[in-house]
Design an enzyme around this catalytic site. Sequence first.
Site, mmCIF file in Angstrom:
data_model
loop_
_atom_site.group_PDB
_atom_site.id
_atom_site.type_symbol
_atom_site.label_atom_id
_atom_site.label_comp_id
_atom_site.label_asym_id
_atom_site.label_seq_id
_atom_site.Cartn_x
_atom_site.Cartn_y
_atom_site.Cartn_z
ATOM 1 N N CYS A 1 46.000 40.678 29.552
ATOM 2 C CA CYS A 1 45.861 40.474 30.950
ATOM 3 C C CYS A 1 44.551 39.582 31.315
ATOM 4 O O CYS A 1 44.595 38.828 32.219
ATOM 5 C CB CYS A 1 46.016 41.461 31.567
ATOM 6 S SG CYS A 1 45.086 42.771 31.391
ATOM 7 N N HIS B 1 44.277 46.985 34.020
ATOM 8 C CA HIS B 1 44.967 45.776 34.218
ATOM 9 C C HIS B 1 44.066 44.820 34.885
ATOM 10 O O HIS B 1 43.587 45.309 35.978
ATOM 11 C CB HIS B 1 46.312 46.042 34.659
ATOM 12 C CG HIS B 1 47.183 44.809 34.889
ATOM 13 N ND1 HIS B 1 47.480 44.092 33.652
ATOM 14 C CD2 HIS B 1 47.842 44.009 36.197
ATOM 15 C CE1 HIS B 1 48.149 42.943 34.086
ATOM 16 N NE2 HIS B 1 48.322 42.861 35.422
ATOM 17 N N ASP C 1 48.985 38.158 39.669
ATOM 18 C CA ASP C 1 49.158 39.207 38.606
ATOM 19 C C ASP C 1 50.088 38.759 37.578
ATOM 20 O O ASP C 1 51.302 38.541 37.995
ATOM 21 C CB ASP C 1 49.789 40.390 39.409
ATOM 22 C CG ASP C 1 49.787 41.749 38.422
ATOM 23 O OD1 ASP C 1 49.694 41.486 37.053
ATOM 24 O OD2 ASP C 1 49.939 42.781 38.865
#
Length: 207
Positions: free
Chosen positions: A24, A144, A159
Site C-alpha cells: 500500500c 494502511h 485508496d
Amino acid sequence: MSQAPGAQPSRPSVYHERQRLELCAVHALNNVLQQQLFSQEAADEICKRDPSTLLHQGHAGDPEMRPVLAPDSRLNPHRSLLGTGNYDVNVIMAALQGLGLATVWWDRRRPLSQLALPQVLGLILNLPSPMSLGLLSLPLRRRHWVALRQVDGVYYNLDSKLRAPEALGGEDGVRAFLAGALAQGLCEVLLVVTKEVEEKGCWLRTD
C-alpha cells in the site's frame, strides 16, 4: 471543438493502482504522484542501498540519489520480514525526498480550515485497516497507506483497496473526508509538497 448534442463530457484520466501484497505504501506513492514511479524493488532499494552510491553526482530525481535507511540491516526495520512490503513512513518520506519533494506532518490539533490545499500536491493518510483471513474477519488492525489527490479540480480518494477512485469533490469535500478520518482516531496525515512550499510554510493558511 463543440461536442455533439447529448454527448457527455469526458472524465479526467485518474491513475489508480490496486492493492497487491502489502504494497500500500508503494501504491500510495504512485497514486499521489499520478504515475508509476516506484515498485517493490525500488522501495526495497531505499531500505537497503549502500550509502556510498549517494556520492553519485546527479539530480534529485536520479535513482542513485535516493536516500537509504538501513543498508546493513538483515532484519530491516522499515519493511516486512516476509518480503511482502508493509513499508513504514520513512520509506515514503525518503522516496519523495529522492524526487525533490518534501513531506509535512499535519498537526491534527489544527483546524482543517488552516490547510492551504492549493499549495499541497497531494496527501497520504495512514489509517487503521481491519484484517481478514479469507472470508473470516480477524479482531486485529494493521496500518494502511491511502493517497488523496486533486485531478482537474476534483479531489479523489485513491485508496488501493478501492475498485476505482472515489471522487470527493472540491476543497470542502476533501476537508470533510479528512475530518471524518481524523475523528476516528489513529489517523495520521502527511502532506506532499514542493521544497519551496515546505521552506516557506505556505501549506498553512495564516489569514
